[in-house]
Motif scaffolding. Structure first.
Motif, PDB file in Angstrom:
ATOM      1  N   SER A 181       0.821  -1.214   0.000  1.00  0.00           N
ATOM      2  CA  SER A 181       0.000   0.000   0.000  1.00  0.00           C
ATOM      3  C   SER A 181       0.855   1.264   0.000  1.00  0.00           C
ATOM      4  O   SER A 181       0.409   2.326  -0.445  1.00  0.00           O
ATOM      5  N   LEU A 182       2.074   1.133   0.508  1.00  0.00           N
ATOM      6  CA  LEU A 182       3.011   2.255   0.540  1.00  0.00           C
ATOM      7  C   LEU A 182       3.874   2.333  -0.719  1.00  0.00           C
ATOM      8  O   LEU A 182       4.726   3.207  -0.838  1.00  0.00           O
ATOM      9  N   GLY A 183       3.667   1.400  -1.641  1.00  0.00           N
ATOM     10  CA  GLY A 183       4.467   1.351  -2.854  1.00  0.00           C
ATOM     11  C   GLY A 183       5.772   0.602  -2.683  1.00  0.00           C
ATOM     12  O   GLY A 183       6.678   0.738  -3.511  1.00  0.00           O
ATOM     13  N   ILE A 184       5.867  -0.181  -1.614  1.00  0.00           N
ATOM     14  CA  ILE A 184       7.083  -0.929  -1.309  1.00  0.00           C
ATOM     15  C   ILE A 184       6.919  -2.364  -1.815  1.00  0.00           C
ATOM     16  O   ILE A 184       5.977  -3.066  -1.421  1.00  0.00           O
ATOM     17  N   ALA A 185       7.810  -2.821  -2.671  1.00  0.00           N
ATOM     18  CA  ALA A 185       7.740  -4.189  -3.180  1.00  0.00           C
ATOM     19  C   ALA A 185       8.064  -5.178  -2.071  1.00  0.00           C
ATOM     20  O   ALA A 185       8.915  -4.922  -1.213  1.00  0.00           O
ATOM     21  N   VAL A 186       7.387  -6.314  -2.091  1.00  0.00           N
ATOM     22  CA  VAL A 186       7.608  -7.375  -1.108  1.00  0.00           C
ATOM     23  C   VAL A 186       8.574  -8.399  -1.686  1.00  0.00           C
ATOM     24  O   VAL A 186       8.393  -8.878  -2.810  1.00  0.00           O
ATOM     25  N   GLU A 187       9.600  -8.722  -0.896  1.00  0.00           N
ATOM     26  CA  GLU A 187      10.582  -9.729  -1.298  1.00  0.00           C
ATOM     27  C   GLU A 187      10.635 -10.804  -0.223  1.00  0.00           C
ATOM     28  O   GLU A 187      10.789 -10.484   0.958  1.00  0.00           O
ATOM     29  N   ALA A 188      10.500 -12.055  -0.620  1.00  0.00           N
ATOM     30  CA  ALA A 188      10.439 -13.164   0.322  1.00  0.00           C
ATOM     31  C   ALA A 188      11.785 -13.842   0.486  1.00  0.00           C
ATOM     32  O   ALA A 188      12.405 -14.242  -0.496  1.00  0.00           O
ATOM     33  N   TYR A 189      12.234 -13.965   1.755  1.00  0.00           N
ATOM     34  CA  TYR A 189      13.336 -14.895   2.014  1.00  0.00           C
ATOM     35  C   TYR A 189      12.756 -16.113   2.713  1.00  0.00           C
ATOM     36  O   TYR A 189      11.626 -16.105   3.194  1.00  0.00           O
ATOM     37  N   SER A 190      13.531 -17.201   2.724  1.00  0.00           N
ATOM     38  CA  SER A 190      13.008 -18.521   3.124  1.00  0.00           C
ATOM     39  C   SER A 190      11.711 -18.810   2.376  1.00  0.00           C
ATOM     40  O   SER A 190      10.726 -19.245   2.973  1.00  0.00           O
ATOM     41  N   PRO A 191      11.678 -18.576   1.054  1.00  0.00           N
ATOM     42  CA  PRO A 191      10.407 -18.666   0.323  1.00  0.00           C
ATOM     43  C   PRO A 191       9.818 -20.056   0.257  1.00  0.00           C
ATOM     44  O   PRO A 191       8.617 -20.200   0.019  1.00  0.00           O
ATOM     45  N   LEU A 192      10.649 -21.080   0.474  1.00  0.00           N
ATOM     46  CA  LEU A 192      10.145 -22.449   0.407  1.00  0.00           C
ATOM     47  C   LEU A 192       9.743 -22.985   1.774  1.00  0.00           C
ATOM     48  O   LEU A 192       9.235 -24.105   1.871  1.00  0.00           O
ATOM     49  N   GLY A 193       9.964 -22.184   2.837  1.00  0.00           N
ATOM     50  CA  GLY A 193       9.586 -22.645   4.160  1.00  0.00           C
ATOM     51  C   GLY A 193      10.331 -23.905   4.545  1.00  0.00           C
ATOM     52  O   GLY A 193      11.518 -24.066   4.277  1.00  0.00           O
ATOM     53  N   GLN A 194       9.607 -24.822   5.162  1.00  0.00           N
ATOM     54  CA  GLN A 194      10.187 -26.107   5.546  1.00  0.00           C
ATOM     55  C   GLN A 194       9.280 -27.232   5.067  1.00  0.00           C
ATOM     56  O   GLN A 194       8.476 -27.037   4.168  1.00  0.00           O
ATOM     57  N   GLY A 195       9.394 -28.392   5.664  1.00  0.00           N
ATOM     58  CA  GLY A 195       8.661 -29.555   5.185  1.00  0.00           C
ATOM     59  C   GLY A 195       7.164 -29.355   5.098  1.00  0.00           C
ATOM     60  O   GLY A 195       6.507 -29.856   4.177  1.00  0.00           O
ATOM     61  N   ALA A 196       6.593 -28.609   6.051  1.00  0.00           N
ATOM     62  CA  ALA A 196       5.149 -28.404   6.064  1.00  0.00           C
ATOM     63  C   ALA A 196       4.674 -27.680   4.818  1.00  0.00           C
ATOM     64  O   ALA A 196       3.544 -27.882   4.359  1.00  0.00           O
ATOM     65  N   ASP A 197       5.516 -26.827   4.268  1.00  0.00           N
ATOM     66  CA  ASP A 197       5.164 -26.103   3.047  1.00  0.00           C
ATOM     67  C   ASP A 197       5.254 -27.011   1.825  1.00  0.00           C
ATOM     68  O   ASP A 197       4.335 -27.074   1.019  1.00  0.00           O
ATOM     69  N   LEU A 198       6.368 -27.713   1.690  1.00  0.00           N
ATOM     70  CA  LEU A 198       6.608 -28.507   0.485  1.00  0.00           C
ATOM     71  C   LEU A 198       5.816 -29.805   0.445  1.00  0.00           C
ATOM     72  O   LEU A 198       5.551 -30.343  -0.630  1.00  0.00           O
ATOM     73  N   ASN A 199       5.437 -30.308   1.625  1.00  0.00           N
ATOM     74  CA  ASN A 199       4.711 -31.583   1.664  1.00  0.00           C
ATOM     75  C   ASN A 199       3.207 -31.419   1.764  1.00  0.00           C
ATOM     76  O   ASN A 199       2.468 -32.401   1.815  1.00  0.00           O
ATOM     77  N   ALA A 200       2.731 -30.180   1.796  1.00  0.00           N
ATOM     78  CA  ALA A 200       1.297 -29.934   1.950  1.00  0.00           C
ATOM     79  C   ALA A 200       0.522 -30.448   0.743  1.00  0.00           C
ATOM     80  O   ALA A 200       1.008 -30.420  -0.397  1.00  0.00           O
ATOM     81  N   GLU A 201      -0.689 -30.891   0.993  1.00  0.00           N
ATOM     82  CA  GLU A 201      -1.503 -31.518  -0.050  1.00  0.00           C
ATOM     83  C   GLU A 201      -1.724 -30.626  -1.275  1.00  0.00           C
ATOM     84  O   GLU A 201      -1.551 -31.093  -2.420  1.00  0.00           O
ATOM     85  N   PRO A 202      -2.074 -29.334  -1.116  1.00  0.00           N
ATOM     86  CA  PRO A 202      -2.283 -28.516  -2.318  1.00  0.00           C
ATOM     87  C   PRO A 202      -1.024 -28.363  -3.160  1.00  0.00           C
ATOM     88  O   PRO A 202      -1.092 -28.276  -4.388  1.00  0.00           O
ATOM     89  N   VAL A 203       0.115 -28.335  -2.500  1.00  0.00           N
ATOM     90  CA  VAL A 203       1.384 -28.216  -3.221  1.00  0.00           C
ATOM     91  C   VAL A 203       1.692 -29.517  -3.953  1.00  0.00           C
ATOM     92  O   VAL A 203       2.042 -29.508  -5.144  1.00  0.00           O
ATOM     93  N   ALA A 204       1.560 -30.635  -3.253  1.00  0.00           N
ATOM     94  CA  ALA A 204       1.848 -31.935  -3.857  1.00  0.00           C
ATOM     95  C   ALA A 204       0.920 -32.234  -5.030  1.00  0.00           C
ATOM     96  O   ALA A 204       1.356 -32.765  -6.066  1.00  0.00           O
ATOM     97  N   THR A 205      -0.345 -31.879  -4.888  1.00  0.00           N
ATOM     98  CA  THR A 205      -1.318 -32.129  -5.952  1.00  0.00           C
ATOM     99  C   THR A 205      -0.975 -31.331  -7.207  1.00  0.00           C
ATOM    100  O   THR A 205      -1.008 -31.857  -8.332  1.00  0.00           O
ATOM    101  N   ALA A 206      -0.630 -30.055  -7.024  1.00  0.00           N
ATOM    102  CA  ALA A 206      -0.271 -29.228  -8.178  1.00  0.00           C
ATOM    103  C   ALA A 206       1.024 -29.716  -8.822  1.00  0.00           C
ATOM    104  O   ALA A 206       1.162 -29.718 -10.049  1.00  0.00           O
ATOM    105  N   ALA A 207       1.977 -30.137  -7.989  1.00  0.00           N
ATOM    106  CA  ALA A 207       3.244 -30.639  -8.522  1.00  0.00           C
ATOM    107  C   ALA A 207       3.020 -31.866  -9.401  1.00  0.00           C
ATOM    108  O   ALA A 207       3.598 -31.985 -10.493  1.00  0.00           O
ATOM    109  N   GLU A 208       2.165 -32.755  -8.927  1.00  0.00           N
ATOM    110  CA  GLU A 208       1.863 -33.960  -9.714  1.00  0.00           C
ATOM    111  C   GLU A 208       1.133 -33.602 -11.000  1.00  0.00           C
ATOM    112  O   GLU A 208       1.425 -34.146 -12.076  1.00  0.00           O
TER     113      GLU A 208
END
Length: 279
Positions: A181-208
């Motif tokens: 809202s302030l015109g500041i771009a958002v940049e993500a570090y640790s963008p992949l998180g940990q196991g809970a992010d990569l092993n989650a069902e919506p992620v796994a389904t899309a990957a397949e």
């Protein structure tokens, strides 16, 4: 060596363009950094994110020099060490010497360190360096809403970027919304998180469904929100896979399913209380 033209650019609030998908070197040992960054540049990355606190700026610079890629063809981000907020100009110049460059594309205050309250002073020094053309864009990292409010009370330049921990299970959505809202771009570090992010069902389904890796799906989710991402890997094949995430297009339903994974699972330190004086 040709860059991956599929990676889009984000235009920052001062008109500077930054590749939306870059390569981070946090926790990459200095003795391994040159090889790894050379591999990343060979793979097609043109945005490298380092920091004085990582102690590998010199190796990043050596890698860039070794490739022969023109300086203007690589977007370099580095960051002000916490213990040097009272001497930001000198710290910046030292980073330039380490990197072997005469300007930096993006310079960030690494952490606010609210207990010391030196970041407004550091910002003023960075504004001068920016005005003098030594930094193309200035920004912040790990700044929460109240840190942004404090900075903007005395700032003449609105930060171009706020880089903070962001992944499906820890999205900091209110901070992201305020930054944007302030015109500041958002940049993500640790963008992949940990196991809970990569092993989650919506992620796994899309990957397949798309025949891609879970990491590519998560990175594609970030890109769909207009977020800048800086994954890291020491494996050249995985580097290329991560870069190829720019070509993965998720449906609205898939994006919503991944967004619903929010659980408040912070990986790193809380900027509200972190001192990080050692950095």
């Amino acid at each position: 060596m040709t860059p991956n033209t599929a990676v889009p650019n984000i235009t920052l609030n001062n008109g500077v363009e930054i590749p939306q998908l870059g390569f981070g070197v946090f926790q990459v040992p200095p003795e391994e950094t040159q090889r790894i960054v050379e591999d990343a540049l060979e793979a097609g990355y043109r945005h490298i994110d380092t920091a004085a606190a990582y102690r590998n700026e010199a190796a990043v610079g050596a890698a860039i020099a070794a490739t022969g890629i023109p300086r203007e063809g690589i977007f370099i981000t580095t960051k002000l060490r916490n213990g040097e907020q009272g001497m930001a100009r000198e710290a910046f110049r030292n980073s330039c010497r380490e990197l072997g460059v005469d300007y930096v594309d993006l310079y960030l205050i690494h952490w606010p360190v609210p207990s010391r309250n030196l970041f407004p002073e550091a910002w003023k020094a960075m504004e001068t360096l920016h005005a003098d053309g030594e930094i193309r864009a200035i920004g912040v990292s790990n700044f929460l809403a109240d840190h942004l409010d404090t900075l903007l009370q005395s700032a003449d330049v609105v930060p171009a970027v706020n880089q903070f921990e962001l992944h499906p299970t820890f999205q900091q959505s209110e901070l992201a919304a305020k930054s944007r809202s302030l015109g500041i771009a958002v940049e993500a570090y640790s963008p992949l998180g940990q196991g809970a992010d990569l092993n989650a069902e919506p992620v796994a389904t899309a990957a397949e469904k798309y025949g891609v890796s879970p990491a590519q799906v998560v990175l594609a989710w970030h890109l769909s929100h207009g977020t800048i991402v800086i994954p890291k890997s020491a494996n050249s094949a995985r580097m290329r896979d991560n870069l190829a995430a720019a070509g993965v297009v998720l449906t609205t339903e898939e994006i919503s399913g991944i967004t619903a994974l929010e659980s408040g699972a912070r990986i790193g330190s809380d900027p509200a209380v972190a001192a990080h004086s050692q950095m």
